[in-house]
Enzyme design. Structure first.
Site, PDB file in Angstrom:
ATOM      1  N   HIS A  53      60.106 -76.152 104.507  1.00 30.65           N
ATOM      2  CA  HIS A  53      61.360 -76.781 104.067  1.00 30.65           C
ATOM      3  C   HIS A  53      62.553 -76.198 104.824  1.00 30.65           C
ATOM      4  O   HIS A  53      63.466 -76.932 105.224  1.00 30.65           O
ATOM      5  CB  HIS A  53      61.521 -76.579 102.555  1.00 30.65           C
ATOM      6  CG  HIS A  53      62.783 -77.122 102.000  1.00 30.65           C
ATOM      7  ND1 HIS A  53      63.804 -76.321 101.541  1.00 30.65           N
ATOM      8  CD2 HIS A  53      63.218 -78.398 101.836  1.00 30.65           C
ATOM      9  CE1 HIS A  53      64.799 -77.072 101.108  1.00 30.65           C
ATOM     10  NE2 HIS A  53      64.476 -78.337 101.278  1.00 30.65           N
ATOM     11  N   GLU A  56      62.682 -77.732 108.250  1.00 30.59           N
ATOM     12  CA  GLU A  56      63.260 -79.089 108.191  1.00 30.59           C
ATOM     13  C   GLU A  56      64.788 -79.026 108.192  1.00 30.59           C
ATOM     14  O   GLU A  56      65.462 -79.791 108.877  1.00 30.59           O
ATOM     15  CB  GLU A  56      62.744 -79.802 106.945  1.00 30.59           C
ATOM     16  CG  GLU A  56      63.407 -81.139 106.665  1.00 30.59           C
ATOM     17  CD  GLU A  56      63.836 -81.275 105.210  1.00 30.59           C
ATOM     18  OE1 GLU A  56      65.011 -81.625 104.969  1.00 30.59           O
ATOM     19  OE2 GLU A  56      62.983 -81.041 104.331  1.00 30.59           O
ATOM     20  N   HIS A  57      65.351 -78.091 107.421  1.00 32.69           N
ATOM     21  CA  HIS A  57      66.809 -77.925 107.388  1.00 32.69           C
ATOM     22  C   HIS A  57      67.336 -77.463 108.749  1.00 32.69           C
ATOM     23  O   HIS A  57      68.334 -77.986 109.253  1.00 32.69           O
ATOM     24  CB  HIS A  57      67.193 -76.895 106.324  1.00 32.69           C
ATOM     25  CG  HIS A  57      67.319 -77.463 104.945  1.00 32.69           C
ATOM     26  ND1 HIS A  57      68.468 -77.369 104.197  1.00 32.69           N
ATOM     27  CD2 HIS A  57      66.420 -78.134 104.180  1.00 32.69           C
ATOM     28  CE1 HIS A  57      68.276 -77.951 103.019  1.00 32.69           C
ATOM     29  NE2 HIS A  57      67.041 -78.417 102.981  1.00 32.69           N
ATOM     30  N   GLU A 133      70.029 -74.558  96.368  1.00 35.92           N
ATOM     31  CA  GLU A 133      69.135 -75.661  95.993  1.00 35.92           C
ATOM     32  C   GLU A 133      68.070 -75.173  95.012  1.00 35.92           C
ATOM     33  O   GLU A 133      67.737 -75.864  94.037  1.00 35.92           O
ATOM     34  CB  GLU A 133      68.495 -76.240  97.248  1.00 35.92           C
ATOM     35  CG  GLU A 133      67.739 -77.535  97.036  1.00 35.92           C
ATOM     36  CD  GLU A 133      67.185 -78.091  98.342  1.00 35.92           C
ATOM     37  OE1 GLU A 133      66.429 -79.085  98.259  1.00 35.92           O
ATOM     38  OE2 GLU A 133      67.496 -77.554  99.421  1.00 35.92           O
TER      39      GLU A 133
END
Length: 430
Positions: A53, A56-57, A133
């Protein structure tokens, strides 16, 4: 490089194993496209929780040719948009632009995957963004309960860990860890470039072959086989107005011959306002506002579940009614319910053909799962082949695959009594 025939969708496999699949939709002026990688949270090693993840960022935070701002500005200057998403078994980087701007979108998407910079300052900022998040997810019980549910079903495995990671693991990742994960998992044989809308296949292939050449041709290592375990996890004492419940059982892989029968059963049980759960639990008894069933299918396993949010005083009654409905649906499902479930599935399939974004996503997922696009007629035929006896048997088989998973968050001590009721499913299976 090998190419399929001229029919749509068209497929070309590049020399490094990457695949280009396109579906021309002549009535559209825009194009949805993306690069899907057959690697996600499940491919993380024990010390990499959350790195897929984070990668991806970071893909959007600058390359050797573009700054983070330039990535956004170049796409938005032509009216397009760009985004990405990480899941358990794959990661997608996608954009939507006018047909004439497809070369630009391919250039930007391939650039962020083949030439990322992983600037330490940008990485530090993104650590903070993801930690926020994570905090937001922890503060949202109807999100948190699903993470706990997956973890309880598949404990001590990458498939059971949350996609976001933890603040500690996310902070531990530097440029070298990101580069290592990317080079190990982002390989040609697991890369699918899917394009739908206003598209010229041959032009896309030429652009992609040049841009994705850095992807190696060797296949990535396969993740460990999933081990479903199940069990109970309760989170009482939280200052919540509602209790959030998830009851689960082992499901099926999307490759399993019984997959479609279980999907039909799941939809009859809790797939809409006409479903058994909605009508009995909400409409007839008023025990909750939200209740539904689902089936998450993976490459080698699956997870069936039922979610409900209810008042703490109704937890015990709701759990009992839900279990009764699973058993009753397995025995008394009707032909009318079977037909309704199939009709709902068909509409979902057809809807994908009306949206370039949904169509590109559908093509990519099918290529990753089966190595080919699955024609609509073939999927419909498989659905139509599911008989009433098949759907009932799929429901009964749920109770025979393993112990239940029961996860609940909420106030009061009624969660414990609900957990004891949920264990009735294990007794039935025995």
């Amino acid at each position: 490089m090998t190419a399929a025939d001229k029919a749509s969708p068209r497929i070309t496999r590049l020399d490094n194993g990457a695949t280009v699949v396109t579906d021309a939709m002549p009535h559209l002026a825009t194009t949805s496209l993306g690069i899907w990688i057959g690697a996600g949270a499940r491919d993380e090693r024990a010390d990499e929780h959350g790195i897929s993840h984070l990668l991806e960022h970071m893909a959007f935070k600058g390359t050797r040719r573009r700054s983070a701002r330039a990535i956004a500005e170049e796409i938005e200057a032509v009216g397009g948009d760009i985004n990405a998403a990480t899941s358990v078994e794959h990661t997608a980087y996608h954009a939507r632009v006018l047909g004439e701007d497809v070369p630009l979108a391919i250039d930007v998407l391939s650039d962020i995957l083949t030439e990322p910079m992983f600037d330490p300052e940008e990485l530090g900022r993104e650590h903070n963004v993801i930690i926020q998040e994570i905090g937001a997810a922890l503060d949202t019980p109807d999100d948190l309960v699903f993470d706990l549910f997956q973890e309880q079903a598949f404990p001590d495995q990458s498939i059971g860990r949350s996609i976001l990671g933890t603040p500690e693991t996310v902070r531990s990742f530097g440029p070298s860890q990101l580069e290592g994960y990317l080079s190990r998992n982002y390989r040609g044989p697991r890369a699918i470039v899917a394009v739908a809308g206003a598209v010229d296949h041959d032009s896309v292939v030429a652009d992609v072959a040049a841009r994705l050449a850095p992807f190696g041709a060797d296949a990535k290592e396969a993740p460990a086989a999933a081990r479903y375990e199940g069990g109970v996890k309760l989170g009482g004492g939280r200052d919540l107005e509602q209790a959030h419940l998830l009851l689960g059982l082992p499901g099926l892989s999307y490759r399993d011959p019984g997959f479609h029968a279980l999907q039909v059963f799941t939809n009859v049980l809790g797939g809409g306002m006409s479903s058994r759960l909605f009508q009995e639990v909400r409409e007839a008894r008023g025990l909750c506002y939200a209740v539904y069933s689902f089936h998450w299918a993976y490459s080698d396993t699956g997870l069936f579940g039922i979610y409900a949010g209810t008042d703490a005083g109704d937890v015990t009654d709701l759990t009992s009614v839900v279990i009764d409905q699973i058993n009753e649906c397995s025995e008394t499902m009707t032909e009318a319910e079977l037909a309704r479930s199939k009709a709902q599935a068909k509409v979902g399939l057809l809807a994908a053909l009306e949206s370039s974004g949904a169509r590109a996503d559908q093509l990519a997922r099918q290529m990753l799962a089966f190595g080919r696009p699955i024609p609509l007629e073939e999927i419909v035929a498989r659905l139509e082949a599911v008989t009433l006896a098949d759907a009932k048997a799929a429901g009964r088989a749920l109770m025979g695959r393993g112990r239940p998973t029961f996860v609940a968050l909420g106030p009061g001590k009624t969660l414990e009594s609900a957990a004891r009721i949920a264990e009735r499913l294990d007794v039935k299976a025995a």
